[in-house]
Design an enzyme around this catalytic site. Structure first.
Site, PDB file in Angstrom:
ATOM      1  N   LYS A 110      13.152  17.575  -7.382  1.00  0.00           N
ATOM      2  CA  LYS A 110      13.615  16.491  -8.253  1.00  0.00           C
ATOM      3  C   LYS A 110      12.436  15.620  -8.700  1.00  0.00           C
ATOM      4  CE  LYS A 110      17.336  14.743  -6.445  1.00  0.00           C
ATOM      5  NZ  LYS A 110      18.401  13.938  -5.826  1.00  0.00           N
ATOM      6  N   LYS A 125      14.433  13.419   3.308  1.00  0.00           N
ATOM      7  CA  LYS A 125      15.816  12.920   3.372  1.00  0.00           C
ATOM      8  C   LYS A 125      16.117  12.531   4.807  1.00  0.00           C
ATOM      9  CE  LYS A 125      19.304  12.638   0.444  1.00  0.00           C
ATOM     10  NZ  LYS A 125      19.185  12.624  -1.024  1.00  0.00           N
TER      11      LYS A 125
HETATM   12  N1  GLU Z   1      19.499   9.445  -2.590  1.00  0.00           N
HETATM   13  C1  GLU Z   1      19.098   9.522  -3.947  1.00  0.00           C
HETATM   14  C2  GLU Z   1      18.866  10.976  -4.345  1.00  0.00           C
HETATM   15  O1  GLU Z   1      19.437  11.875  -3.787  1.00  0.00           O
HETATM   16  C3  GLU Z   1      17.940   8.582  -4.263  1.00  0.00           C
HETATM   17  C4  GLU Z   1      16.672   8.851  -3.520  1.00  0.00           C
HETATM   18  C5  GLU Z   1      15.600   7.780  -3.744  1.00  0.00           C
HETATM   19  O2  GLU Z   1      15.776   6.875  -4.534  1.00  0.00           O
HETATM   20  O3  GLU Z   1      14.562   7.914  -3.073  1.00  0.00           O
HETATM   21  O4  GLU Z   1      18.166  11.275  -5.261  1.00  0.00           O
END
Ligand code: GLU
Length: 469
Positions: free
Chosen positions: A92, A104
């Protein structure tokens, strides 16, 4: 049936795309693996009992620093899930050019079973475990909200960090998604939903893509179904409504409702607050099962809750032309194959829901720079615009109306800059993925094209970093 592995699904999608690259197999293997896994158990006193809480933080990659990714509070949290979500964060961030590696975290609890005070104890203890093992810090690993967490939890995390690292000048950058009063940035709360909207709007504006699907261009008048009314689903539904689409169905875990003329999302949320359920909303029809909404005739289906909701079993019944993955991993690889055969377009999670981490990046930059966006230039821009307007009025002898004047004069506020940065990011990423897809007719779907873009960027990073001898 063997148990579904989310990480296995991510690996499968990765392999599908890796075939189209020329990277050394060693580099591909390094990109794929989770670099560091921290699984912890810690005791928390709940009432007069001691509960042993299980939690995780996974750092999938280290080709850039810090690592970045949310923290999930849910009973479904397990190692496989956190590893998959961490891997998705790597890809991402690469796609949207956010200079972070993927991570995560998660705590295996049902947050609804605890009081705010108990949740605070659990969150603070989790944070101190991360600090002890050097798994958090503005230059190390920066958590954020995810399913089951929000601004409140992020405020507890930053407060715990600051009290254990006194004097660290950039401490506010140890976590994002904070309340604005605690170092957050305006526009972060709705960022994921707005990013989903910008991404899908760009796809809908591509005439060749819409022609292939037998749809008209633009989002106006499109029928949209949203599954999940949390932060992401709610804001996505709101932005589509504002743009003239019709949100014809909404689904939550207690049930689903539909109305062909469109639902008023705020009124549904209000109704749910009052009655405890979205069912029996005035003017809408209840579905027998909440999953029925996924199978409804519509232009855009947006799963915005959890993974594995559209799979080999129900994918054959999905009628949507476009499926926009606002959640992480809502479709399994089997669902991908079935939907591709049907000619539907799956707009993949790892880029479509990147609005959250994109604005997290803006928040982190704000924390490191110690100044609010717009503070330096807002008034300067307004004064300059005022002078330009005055000159034009003087030269033409005509005056603009008050409303127009306000629009022209307006200097950027923080939220304006954040939203425009997000819009630019999502449009660029959509085009980059579509171009990669068009460049090779062998690429079977948009997800594979997105992985390809991500693998090439992360691969370049690893290759340029060199590997320790
Ligand atoms: N939890 C969100 C995601 O899955 C945001 C992660 C973030 O802002 O670091 O992209």
């Amino acid at each position: 049936m063997s148990e579904y592995s989310f990480f296995g699904a991510v690996e499968k999608s990765f392999d599908k795309a890796a075939k189209f690259t020329k990277w050394d197999p060693g580099i591909l293997e390094q990109i794929k693996q989770c670099n560091a896994v921290y699984r912890m158990h810690f005791p928390v006193k709940i009432g007069d009992k001691i509960e042993v809480v299980k939690a995780y933080r996974v750092q999938h990659s280290h080709h850039k620093l810090p690592c970045k990714g949310g923290i999930r509070f849910a009973m479904s949290v397990n190692l496989d899930e956190v590893m998959a979500l961490a891997a998705l964060m790597t890809y991402k961030c690469a796609i949207v050019n956010v200079p972070f590696a993927g991570a995560k975290g998660g705590i295996t609890i049902d947050p609804k079973k605890y009081t705010p005070y108990e949740l605070e104890k659990i969150t603070r203890r989790y944070t101190s475990e991360l600090i002890k093992k050097n798994f958090i810090g503005p230059g190390i690993d920066v958590p954020a909200p995810d399913y089951g967490t929000g601004e409140r939890e992020m405020a507890w995390i930053v407060d715990t960090y600051q009290s254990m690292r006194p004097g660290e000048i950039d401490a506010l950058g140890c976590v994002t998604g904070k309340p604005v009063t605690q170092g957050g940035v305006r526009g972060r709360r709705e960022a994921t939903g707005l990013g989903v909207f910008y991404g899908l709007r760009e796809v809908c504006n591509m005439k060749d893509v819409m022609d292939r699907l037998g749809l008209t261009t633009g989002v106006e008048g499109k029928k949209v179904v949203v599954q999940g009314l949390g932060n992401v689903g709610y804001h996505t539904a709101k932005f589509f409504t504002e743009a003239g689409s019709k949100v014809v169905a909404l689904a939550e875990y207690e049930g689903a409702i539909f109305n062909n003329d469109g639902l008023d999302v705020d009124a549904v949320v209000e109704h749910r607050k009052k009655t405890g359920s979205i069912l029996n909303f005035p003017g809408a029809t209840n579905f027998a099962k909440n999953t029925d909404a996924l199978e409804m005739e519509c232009d855009l289906l947006i799963p915005a809750a959890l993974e594995n909701v559209i799979n080999g079993e129900n994918a054959p019944r999905v009628k949507a032309k476009i499926i926009g993955e606002a959640a992480n991993g809502p479709l399994t690889p089997e669902a991908d194959e079935i939907l591709a055969k049907k000619g539907a377009l799956v707009v993949p999670d790892m880029y479509l829901n990147a609005g959250g981490v994109t604005v997290s990046y803006f928040e982190w930059l704000k924390n490191l720079s110690h100044v609010r966006y717009g503070r330096m230039e807002k008034r300067f821009t307004e004064n300059l615009n005022g002078q330009i307007l005055g000159q034009i009025e003087g030269l033409t002898g005509k005056k603009v109306g008050d409303r127009e004047k306000e629009l022209i004069m307006h200097g950027p506020e923080e939220v304006d800059l954040v939203r425009s940065g997000l819009e630019e990011t999502m449009i660029t990423a959509t085009r980059e993925i579509m171009d990669a897809w068009k460049a090779n007719p062998e690429i079977p779907d948009m997800r594979t094209a997105a992985y390809l873009v991500a693998i090439n960027k992360v691969g370049t990073s690893y290759a340029e970093l060199g590997i320790f001898p």
